[in-house]
Design an enzyme around this catalytic site. Structure first.
Site: not given
Ligand code: GLY
Length: 311
Positions: A171, A199-202, A222-225
């Site tokens: 990201t 799927r929608i992330g952060d 950035t990282g694990h959404g």
């Molecule tokens: N940080 C981006 C995502 O997990 O979608």
């Protein structure tokens, strides 16, 4: 106020083969944003320019080079926030546009809504004159290979950036303050390799991927959404600064608290409204760069800070 801009190019297990490309890419991006600020441009235009630069570069997981969902498609997301009036613009599940961040900027300035998704986001973009591109033209070889590898094991990532053979992209985001003291933040992503369709992330969620407030500062994450959005990571950092923490302490404490609580990694870049910088990541690596006093400061490893004179 002396203008300042900082960018990141994604947190995760970035493989060695990707390090140089990412370092070069964040320097080009921060320079593009700084040029806008040097000409008296707004913080919003500066963060857009920086993110557009990384959306063109397949060293990053945004625009061209975005990772793929389970059906082998690009589904991108982006958000932008202005700290002056807390105006926001975000889009999600968008497939056929080269620069999602520019559409998010248009949502911020030209729409009564904050977040548009899928078909509605596409209709809005077309109305505003954005041109569609074949969605295949956004897919890099690397993203195809990454999905193939993912399909062999099928375990959704614990970090945003998978191992050497699974993409190594990330990201992107930017935070800027312009000469008038206006704070703006932009974040853009292709999500995570092997994500479910829809799927929608952060990243498009204000308070998770992006936050800006002229009274406090700005953050891009950035990282694990799934972890970042549960923790509202960007807003958690802002709240710590509001409580008196400096930008770096707030960034470090919130990222580490998220990782301790949810056992997944993240990174963030932060500016306080006085221009103090915060950079922290709990992942193995995160590329970042900022410009101050005509010098570019940048790095990707823990504790690493390179310094170069601006050209
Ligand atoms: N940080 C981006 C995502 O997990 O979608």
């Amino acid at each position: 106020m002396k203008p300042i801009i900082i960018v990141h190019g994604g947190a995760g297990d970035i493989p060695n083969s990707r390090v140089q490309g990412k370092l070069d890419g964040v320097k080009v991006a921060v320079t593009a944003g700084q040029e806008v600020l040097n000409k008296g441009g707004s913080a919003l235009d500066a963060v857009e320019a920086a993110v557009v630069s990384m959306e063109k570069d397949d060293n990053f997981n945004a625009g061209y080079g975005s990772v793929l969902n389970l059906q082998g498609e690009v589904e991108m997301e982006a958000s932008m926030m202005s700290g002056t009036n807390l105006d926001v613009g975000a889009i999600t599940l968008i497939k056929e546009f080269s620069h999602p961040i520019s559409i998010a900027h248009k949502v911020l300035t030209d729409s009564p809504h904050s977040l548009l998704g899928g078909e509605g986001a596409k209709l809005f973009a077309l109305e505003k004159g954005f041109k569609v591109v074949p969605s295949d033209s956004l897919i890099s070889m690397n993203a195809r290979e990454a999905l193939k590898k993912f399909l062999k094991h099928g375990e959704f990532g614990r970090t945003e950036i998978g191992p050497e053979d699974e993409g190594g992209v990330g990201t992107v985001g930017a935070v800027a303050i312009d000469a008038e003291g206006r704070v703006a933040v932009a974040t853009s992503t292709g999500g995570m390799s092997g994500k479910a369709v829809g799927r929608i992330g952060d990243t498009p969620q204000i308070g998770s991927g992006t936050y800006a407030d002229d009274k406090i500062g700005g953050v891009s994450t950035t990282g694990h959404g799934e972890s970042i959005l549960k923790f509202c990571l960007a807003h958690s950092i802002i709240k710590l600064m509001e409580g008196g923490a400096d930008a770096n302490t707030a960034t470090r404490n919130a990222v580490n608290a998220m990782t301790a609580r949810l056992n997944n990694t993240a990174g963030a870049i932060t500016l306080s409204n006085k221009g103090e910088v915060g950079v922290h990541f709990s992942s193995k690596r995160m590329s970042w760069a900022y410009v101050k006093d005509n010098k570019i400061f940048y790095g990707i490893e823990h504790g690493q800070v390179f310094e170069e004179q601006c050209k």
